[in-house]
Structure formats: structure tokens, C-alpha cells
Design a protein around this motif. Structure first.
Motif, PDB file in Angstrom:
ATOM      1  N   VAL A 279       0.824  -1.208   0.000  1.00 34.01           N
ATOM      2  CA  VAL A 279       0.000   0.000   0.000  1.00 34.01           C
ATOM      3  C   VAL A 279       0.852   1.249   0.000  1.00 34.01           C
ATOM      4  N   GLU A 280       1.865   1.291   0.844  1.00 37.57           N
ATOM      5  CA  GLU A 280       2.708   2.477   0.912  1.00 37.57           C
ATOM      6  C   GLU A 280       3.484   2.677  -0.385  1.00 37.57           C
ATOM      7  N   GLY A 281       3.942   1.574  -0.984  1.00 41.40           N
ATOM      8  CA  GLY A 281       4.636   1.684  -2.263  1.00 41.40           C
ATOM      9  C   GLY A 281       3.741   2.252  -3.353  1.00 41.40           C
ATOM     10  N   GLU A 282       2.475   1.855  -3.351  1.00 44.05           N
ATOM     11  CA  GLU A 282       1.522   2.399  -4.310  1.00 44.05           C
ATOM     12  C   GLU A 282       1.288   3.879  -4.054  1.00 44.05           C
ATOM     13  N   GLY A 283       1.270   4.251  -2.766  1.00 42.50           N
ATOM     14  CA  GLY A 283       1.116   5.670  -2.432  1.00 42.50           C
ATOM     15  C   GLY A 283       2.265   6.500  -2.960  1.00 42.50           C
ATOM     16  N   ILE A 284       3.493   5.990  -2.863  1.00 44.85           N
ATOM     17  CA  ILE A 284       4.654   6.710  -3.379  1.00 44.85           C
ATOM     18  C   ILE A 284       4.593   6.811  -4.896  1.00 44.85           C
ATOM     19  N   ARG A 285       4.174   5.744  -5.556  1.00 45.42           N
ATOM     20  CA  ARG A 285       4.035   5.784  -7.013  1.00 45.42           C
ATOM     21  C   ARG A 285       3.031   6.856  -7.438  1.00 45.42           C
ATOM     22  N   ARG A 286       1.922   6.938  -6.722  1.00 47.43           N
ATOM     23  CA  ARG A 286       0.915   7.957  -7.040  1.00 47.43           C
ATOM     24  C   ARG A 286       1.447   9.357  -6.774  1.00 47.43           C
ATOM     25  N   ALA A 287       2.239   9.501  -5.705  1.00 44.88           N
ATOM     26  CA  ALA A 287       2.817  10.812  -5.390  1.00 44.88           C
ATOM     27  C   ALA A 287       3.707  11.304  -6.520  1.00 44.88           C
ATOM     28  N   LEU A 288       4.566  10.432  -7.027  1.00 42.37           N
ATOM     29  CA  LEU A 288       5.478  10.817  -8.101  1.00 42.37           C
ATOM     30  C   LEU A 288       4.721  11.090  -9.398  1.00 42.37           C
ATOM     31  N   LYS A 289       3.655  10.337  -9.638  1.00 39.75           N
ATOM     32  CA  LYS A 289       2.858  10.560 -10.846  1.00 39.75           C
ATOM     33  C   LYS A 289       2.165  11.920 -10.789  1.00 39.75           C
ATOM     34  N   ARG A 290       1.620  12.281  -9.633  1.00 40.73           N
ATOM     35  CA  ARG A 290       0.970  13.589  -9.502  1.00 40.73           C
ATOM     36  C   ARG A 290       1.973  14.718  -9.682  1.00 40.73           C
TER      37      ARG A 290
END
Length: 435
Positions: A279-290
């Protein structure tokens, strides 16, 4: 068919305005008031009643607007009633009982205004944008569009295309006529200038769409550097959970702000660090995409742990980024780095002003810009057709005329004005053909 709708917001209010448009608008005034139509555009005080039961519903201001000089181009009536729910529902119910009258569908008043030539499609879209505007700059953008500034530009371009098409049609259809020397060369030069103007209009960094939809500011940094606290301080309320535990924010948290008249979405993100999949890894991926599409990135490091937290954001410094030091109440930031403290409020107002200045500079001197994807797509089609016109097949007059027709049609669809009679009028008037 005649339509009616509540023109003001639903719910209890001092005044509610109910608008009626169509051929039976005058009849609704007669039936509900029991009297003849008032003088045009003059408010009169009348009792409204249900024509079925004769029960009085309210004492209302009634206005009558005869076609065609109305908002829809049709006969229009307005009832300004007291804003209680019982009154509003009583009037709406009474209107629904009038033969040939029905409730309006979403956007139907504006749609009729377009169909009756009161406004064009670009101006109609501005009506929706003006209603939805949250900031002063969005309001100004919508007003410019509603007042016809964009439409005037697009119509002027289309007229120049129609003139160029008329000259080519004259060459094709009337080869034996005495036409001005150098007509095709002059035409090609005029179209080249027009293409440059359209390209310049499109080459605006999508400022119009960004202003209408709102700007994006993404907060990036290592875990526990104060990103969520900064979001809450800027928003003025607790929008994100703040905890000493690392990894609290695992998805984006978004709030909307008004900064110097710009609608800004402020986005808190998961802390940047090396983590396993989950979950946290997905959150970081979304952060970088935004962050990839953000108008501005706030890069936050901890003033009290600078050497530890700076590497997470160091590689992301660019012209679209602003580096700040959080938790400045615990330690002083490095020289040249603005310090912030969500706890004491230090530096928060200054940060808002810095962001505002960046946005002002980005929009300084900005002229008219397409505000919707539909507008941009049509204008790209125009520009591409003009490129083809002066491309390898430019010597073929028939193909060149078709390219201009495609461009003119795209502009016509943009505003909703497509009329082949325009071309015929220019041909006969300019070259005196058919005399």
C-alpha cells in the motif's frame, strides 16, 4: 414546447426566481395571475394562484419579455416569488399544469439561446464556467468568453478563410474570368499569416484550460518532514492526519485553495523512501505521478534532520519546484532555504505569497487562450489543415480549396456557426460573378 425552471438555488431563501420560456410563456402569466400581460420589461406586483383550484400561492413580482430580444430568443416570463419551499413548489406545480408547458431539462435554456442565435457555443460554455467559477480569475476568464472576445477572434479567422476559399473557388469555377494578378500567391501568404496566428494561440502552455480547471501544487518529501502539517496550515483546517509514525499518508490528500484568484489544488502525498511493494509503495508511485503534471512542486525537508531528509528530494529540484524547510521551530534551515513551522505559523504567509507571485508571473500578459479541450482540438484541426494547404499539394487548387474548407468548418463547429451561404455571398460580391 414551453419550458420552466427555478433559476435560483434551491432551498429556503428570501427570493426565488422562476423562469419560463416558449410560446406559452404569456399564457402562464395570464393563468397564474388572472390578468393580462404587463408592459414589457416592467416589474409588476401580482397575486399568483393555482388555476385549477383558485388557491392563492404567493404575492409575486412578474416580468414579461417578448421575443426575440430575450435571453433565449423566445417569449420569456419571470416570477420573483418568496423563497420558501412551499411557495416555490406551489408555483412550479401550477406551471406544470398549464397545457404545452413542461419542466426544463439541464441546460435547456442556454441550448435554446444557441439555437435561436442569441449566443454561440463558446459563449454558452462560458455560461456554465461562470456559474462554476470559484475564484476571481476563473470568473474573469468566463466573463471574457461570455462577452464574445474568443468568438470574435474565431469568427474573424473564419471570415479570412472564407475570403481565401472564395478566391480559390473563383479560380476553379471561372477560369475564363479576368481575376487579379498574383491572386494565388497573395492567398497563400494570407493563409500562412493566419496559420501563424492560430499556432501562437495554441502555443500558450494550456493556460486557459489550467486556469479553468485549477492549478495543482504537490507536496513531496521524505516521511515525517511535516508535509501533512504544512497542508493543514495552508488549508486552515485539519485536512490530513498528522502523526509521528512514518507512512501515515499512503494516498494523496487534496484540498482546494484560492491563491491570488487562482483555484489551486494542494496535494499531500506519501513520504518518499525505499519500501517494499504494498500500500505504501503504491502511495509513493501515485505521489510521483501527480508531481509529473503539477504546476508547482513543494519539496519539503526537515530543518532538524536536513542531511537525512534532503536526499529524498534533491534530484527533483527544477524550475517548477520550490524547496522549503519544515519544522523550522526546532532548528534553523540551511542558508537560502525558507523555513516553515506549521506549529508557530512561521513562514506560512510568505510561502503563500511566493506561490501567488509565481502564478502571477506565469499568467502575466497572457492573452486569450482556449479554455476547453474541445476548443483546442478544433483549433489543432484548423492549423493542420492550413499546413496541408501550403504543403506539397499546394499547387493543386482543388485540394487547396478542400484544406481551407476543412479549416473553416472546424472554426464554424467551434462557435456553432457553419453556413455555406457565407462562401457564396463572398464569391458573388467580391468578383462580381454572375452579373
Amino acid at each position: 414546447m414551453t419550458i420552466f425552471a427555478l433559476a435560483t438555488a434551491p432551498g429556503r431563501a428570501a427570493i426565488a426566481v422562476i423562469r419560463v420560456s416558449g410560446p406559452a410563456a404569456g399564457e402562464t402569466v395570464r393563468l397564474l395571475s388572472g390578468r393580462d400581460l404587463p408592459a414589457a420589461r416592467q416589474a409588476v406586483l401580482r397575486h399568483l394562484q393555482d388555476s385549477r383550484s383558485g388557491d392563492v400561492i404567493d404575492q409575486s413580482l412578474v416580468l414579461w419579455f417578448p421575443a426575440p430580444a430575450t435571453v433565449t430568443g423566445e417569449d420569456v416570463a419571470e416570477f420573483h416569488v418568496h423563497g420558501g419551499r412551499a411557495v416555490v413548489y406551489g408555483v412550479l406545480d401550477a406551471l406544470a399544469s398549464v397545457p404545452g408547458v413542461r419542466p426544463a431539462e439541464p441546460g435547456e435554456f442556454t441550448r435554446r439561446a444557441v439555437l435561436n442565435g442569441r449566443i454561440d457555443l463558446v459563449e454558452a460554455e462560458a455560461v456554465a464556467d461562470l456559474v462554476a467559477a470559484d475564484t476571481s480569475r476563473q470568473r474573469s476568464q468566463a466573463l471574457d468568453q461570455l462577452q464574445g472576445l474568443h468568438s470574435a477572434l474565431y469568427d474573424e479567422w473564419r471570415q479570412r478563410l472564407v475570403d481565401a476559399m472564395a478566391r480559390l473557388e473563383a479560380v476553379i469555377d471561372f477560369p475564363d474570368e479576368e481575376l487579379p494578378a498574383g491572386l494565388l500567391d497573395d492567398n497563400r501568404a494570407a493563409v500562412t499569416v493566419l496559420e501563424e496566428e492560430v499556432r501562437a494561440h495554441l502555443d500558450d502552455g494550456r493556460r486557459g484550460e489550467r486556469l479553468r480547471e485549477g492549478l495543482s501544487v504537490v507536496i513531496l518529501g521524505a516521511p515525517n518532514v511535516g508535509k501533512s502539517s504544512l497542508l493543514n496550515a495552508l488549508a486552515g483546517h485539519d485536512a490530513a492526519i498528522v502523526s509521528a509514525e512514518e507512512g501515515t499518508t499512503r494516498d494523496t490528500v487534496e484540498v482546494t485553495m484560492d491563491i491570488a484568484g487562482f483555484a489551486v489544488s494542494l496535494v499531500d502525498t506519501a513520504g518518499l523512501r525505499e519500501v517494499p511493494q504494498g500500500v505504501e509503495g503504491e502511495g509513493i508511485r501515485r505521489a510521483l505521478k501527480r508531481a509529473e503534471t503539477a504546476d508547482l512542486t513543494l519539496l519539503v525537508a526537515d530543518a532538524s534532520r536536513w542531511e537525512e531528509t534532503w536526499p529524498a528530494i534533491e534530484s527533483r529540484c527544477d524550475e517548477d519546484a520550490l524547496v522549503v524547510a519544515g519544522k523550522a521551530d526546532l532548528a534553523r534551515p540551511p542558508p537560502g532555504i525558507p523555513g516553515l513551522s506549521a506549529k508557530t505559523g512561521e513562514g506560512i504567509d510568505h510561502l503563500v505569497e511566493v506561490m501567488a507571485q509565481r502564478f502571477r508571473l506565469a499568467w502575466q500578459g497572457a492573452g486569450l487562450s482556449p479554455s476547453r479541450t474541445r476548443h483546442r482540438a478544433a483549433l489543432v484541426q484548423v492549423a493542420d489543415a492550413l499546413v496541408r494547404y501550403r504543403g506539397p499539394d499546394a499547387g493543386d487548387v482543388t485540394l487547396a480549396a478542400e484544406d481551407l474548407r476543412v479549416a473553416a468548418t472546424a472554426l464554424g463547429r467551434l462557435t456553432g456557426r457553419v453556413d455555406v451561404e457565407d462562401l457564396l455571398d463572398v464569391i458573388f460580391s467580391e468578383f462580381c460573378i454572375g452579373k
